[in-house]
Design a protein around this motif. Structure first.
Motif, short mmCIF file in Angstrom:
data_model
loop_
_atom_site.label_atom_id
_atom_site.label_comp_id
_atom_site.label_asym_id
_atom_site.label_seq_id
_atom_site.Cartn_x
_atom_site.Cartn_y
_atom_site.Cartn_z
N LYS A 1 8.52 18.11 -4.68
CA LYS A 1 7.80 16.84 -4.54
C LYS A 1 7.46 16.33 -5.93
N VAL A 2 7.30 15.02 -6.03
CA VAL A 2 6.88 14.46 -7.31
C VAL A 2 5.42 14.86 -7.55
N ILE A 3 5.18 15.55 -8.64
CA ILE A 3 3.84 16.01 -8.98
C ILE A 3 3.28 15.12 -10.07
N THR A 4 2.07 14.63 -9.88
CA THR A 4 1.37 13.85 -10.89
C THR A 4 0.04 14.54 -11.19
N PRO A 5 -0.64 14.15 -12.27
CA PRO A 5 -1.95 14.74 -12.54
C PRO A 5 -2.96 14.52 -11.41
N HIS A 6 -2.72 13.50 -10.57
CA HIS A 6 -3.64 13.21 -9.46
C HIS A 6 -3.27 13.94 -8.17
N THR A 7 -2.17 14.68 -8.16
CA THR A 7 -1.69 15.28 -6.91
C THR A 7 -2.72 16.19 -6.26
N LEU A 8 -3.38 17.03 -7.05
CA LEU A 8 -4.37 17.93 -6.47
C LEU A 8 -5.60 17.16 -6.00
N ARG A 9 -5.93 16.08 -6.67
CA ARG A 9 -7.06 15.24 -6.24
C ARG A 9 -6.74 14.62 -4.87
N HIS A 10 -5.53 14.09 -4.74
CA HIS A 10 -5.12 13.51 -3.46
C HIS A 10 -5.10 14.58 -2.37
N SER A 11 -4.60 15.75 -2.71
CA SER A 11 -4.51 16.83 -1.72
C SER A 11 -5.91 17.29 -1.31
N PHE A 12 -6.80 17.39 -2.26
CA PHE A 12 -8.20 17.76 -2.00
C PHE A 12 -8.81 16.83 -0.96
N ALA A 13 -8.69 15.52 -1.17
CA ALA A 13 -9.29 14.54 -0.26
C ALA A 13 -8.65 14.60 1.12
N THR A 14 -7.33 14.66 1.15
CA THR A 14 -6.61 14.67 2.42
C THR A 14 -6.94 15.92 3.23
N HIS A 15 -6.97 17.08 2.59
CA HIS A 15 -7.25 18.32 3.30
C HIS A 15 -8.68 18.36 3.82
N GLN B 1 0.83 -1.19 0.00
CA GLN B 1 0.00 0.00 0.00
C GLN B 1 0.87 1.25 0.00
N ARG B 2 0.67 2.05 -1.02
CA ARG B 2 1.43 3.28 -1.13
C ARG B 2 0.52 4.46 -0.80
N LEU B 3 0.97 5.25 0.13
CA LEU B 3 0.19 6.42 0.48
C LEU B 3 0.28 7.44 -0.65
N PRO B 4 -0.83 8.07 -0.96
CA PRO B 4 -0.81 9.06 -2.05
C PRO B 4 0.07 10.25 -1.70
N ARG B 5 0.74 10.78 -2.71
CA ARG B 5 1.55 11.98 -2.50
C ARG B 5 0.62 13.19 -2.46
N VAL B 6 0.76 13.98 -1.42
CA VAL B 6 -0.10 15.16 -1.28
C VAL B 6 0.75 16.40 -1.04
N LEU B 7 0.16 17.53 -1.34
CA LEU B 7 0.80 18.81 -1.08
C LEU B 7 0.24 19.39 0.22
N SER B 8 1.04 20.14 0.92
CA SER B 8 0.54 20.88 2.07
C SER B 8 -0.32 22.02 1.55
N THR B 9 -1.10 22.62 2.43
CA THR B 9 -1.92 23.75 1.99
C THR B 9 -1.06 24.90 1.50
N ARG B 10 0.11 25.07 2.12
CA ARG B 10 1.03 26.14 1.67
C ARG B 10 1.55 25.84 0.26
N GLU B 11 1.87 24.58 -0.01
CA GLU B 11 2.35 24.20 -1.35
C GLU B 11 1.25 24.35 -2.39
N VAL B 12 0.02 24.05 -2.00
CA VAL B 12 -1.11 24.24 -2.92
C VAL B 12 -1.25 25.72 -3.26
N GLU B 13 -1.16 26.57 -2.24
CA GLU B 13 -1.25 28.02 -2.47
C GLU B 13 -0.14 28.48 -3.41
N SER B 14 1.05 27.95 -3.22
CA SER B 14 2.17 28.32 -4.09
C SER B 14 1.91 27.89 -5.53
N LEU B 15 1.43 26.66 -5.69
CA LEU B 15 1.15 26.14 -7.03
C LEU B 15 0.08 26.97 -7.72
#
Length: 302
Positions: A236-250, A105-119
């Motif tokens: 961090k490694v960014i994939t097309p799903h990164t924001l989706r993972h971050s959305f769910a985690t946040h 099981q691999r945990l999804p890569r997520v961005l912190s809220t600060r990294e999301v703001e930066s992106l």
């Protein structure tokens, strides 16, 4: 066998309503199996079909394929053989009781809220393409939809007045997702100031278009998000799903319940959503201390 595979794919498209990307995945995996059988001169439809399937899975393992990839191939074969059995084209299911390897099981890569703001702050909204990119990133993070769903959106799928987006996920399942005020603002600005410039007079229903006025592709979006990750110095490694993972985690970190997140993400099984519950022990302790009526320090309660 080629004809049987095509017949099966047609069945999945017409009867099951699977998405084009899913159909392409099934067809690609089954064509690899067909090529293996042809190369080894094996009959996958006969009494020895189970041995053929096991030999194929063993070759995938020896060639270094990951457990997840092998599981995907086996899932395609299971569906294929069940279809053949139901159609009376084989006398036995060669995949019956075959278990998929358990991938770690691999945990999804997520961005912190600060990294999301930066992106999200990287696009230059003074340009047509930059405003489009800003609208896409804001919408993606606001809704958690898949990139394939994002680029498939039509103008009619977004209701900015009432703040929601309508998308069609895996298996053509429709869901309605709320759209926050920030995302609504930038999508509205994109439609008013940018889309007309990019469309260049072409008649297209697509919400997001490229510089040629055509529907933006997943590959095109992939290049866009990688560019802004570099500009934002996100290491961090960014994939097309990164924001989706971050959305769910946040959402979960801020108190959303798992069932609601499952609905928003369009997961058929809540077990798929549970991977996002990887909160740290410190965060869990913080939530517990603030929510459980008997969690307060005993000295404070005296």
């Amino acid at each position: 066998m080629e004809g049987l595979i095509n017949h099966f794919i047609h069945y999945l498209a017409v009867e099951k309503g699977l998405a084009e990307n899913t159909l392409a995945s099934y067809q690609g995996d089954l064509n690899q199996f067909r090529a293996f059988c042809r190369e080894k001169e094996l009959d996958p439809m006969g009494a020895g079909g189970r041995g053929v399937v096991m030999a194929y899975l063993l070759q995938l393992k020896k060639s270094g394929r990951s457990p997840a990839t092998i599981s995907r191939h086996l899932a395609a074969l299971k569906s294929f053989y069940r279809f053949l059995l139901a159609e009376g084209l084989v006398h036995m299911d060669a995949t019956a009781n075959l278990e998929s390897p358990r991938p770690p099981q691999r945990l999804p890569r997520v961005l912190s809220t600060r990294e999301v703001e930066s992106l999200l702050s990287q696009p230059r909204i003074s340009t047509a393409a930059g405003l489009r990119d800003k609208a896409m990133l804001e919408l993606l993070y606001a809704t958690g939809i898949r990139v394939s769903e994002l680029v498939s959106l039509d103008l009619a799928h977004v209701n900015l007045e009432h703040g929601f987006v309508r998308c069609f996920g895996k298996g053509a399942r429709e869901r309605i997702i709320p759209l926050g005020s920030v995302a609504c603002h930038y999508v509205s600005e994109y439609l008013l100031r940018s889309r007309g410039t990019l469309v260049k007079g072409k008649n297209t229903a697509a919400l997001f278009v490229n510089q040629q006025g055509q529907r933006l592709t997943r590959q095109g979006f992939w290049k866009i998000i990688k560019k802004y990750a570099r500009q934002g110095r996100i290491n961090k490694v960014i994939t097309p799903h990164t924001l989706r993972h971050s959305f769910a985690t946040h959402l979960l970190e801020n108190g959303a319940d798992l069932r609601s997140v499952q609905e928003l993400l369009g997961h058929a099984d809540i077990a798929t959503t549970q991977i996002y519950t990887h909160l740290t022990r410190a965060r869990l302790r913080e939530i517990y201390d603030h929510t459980h009526p008997r969690a307060a320090d005993i000295k404070k309660s005296n």
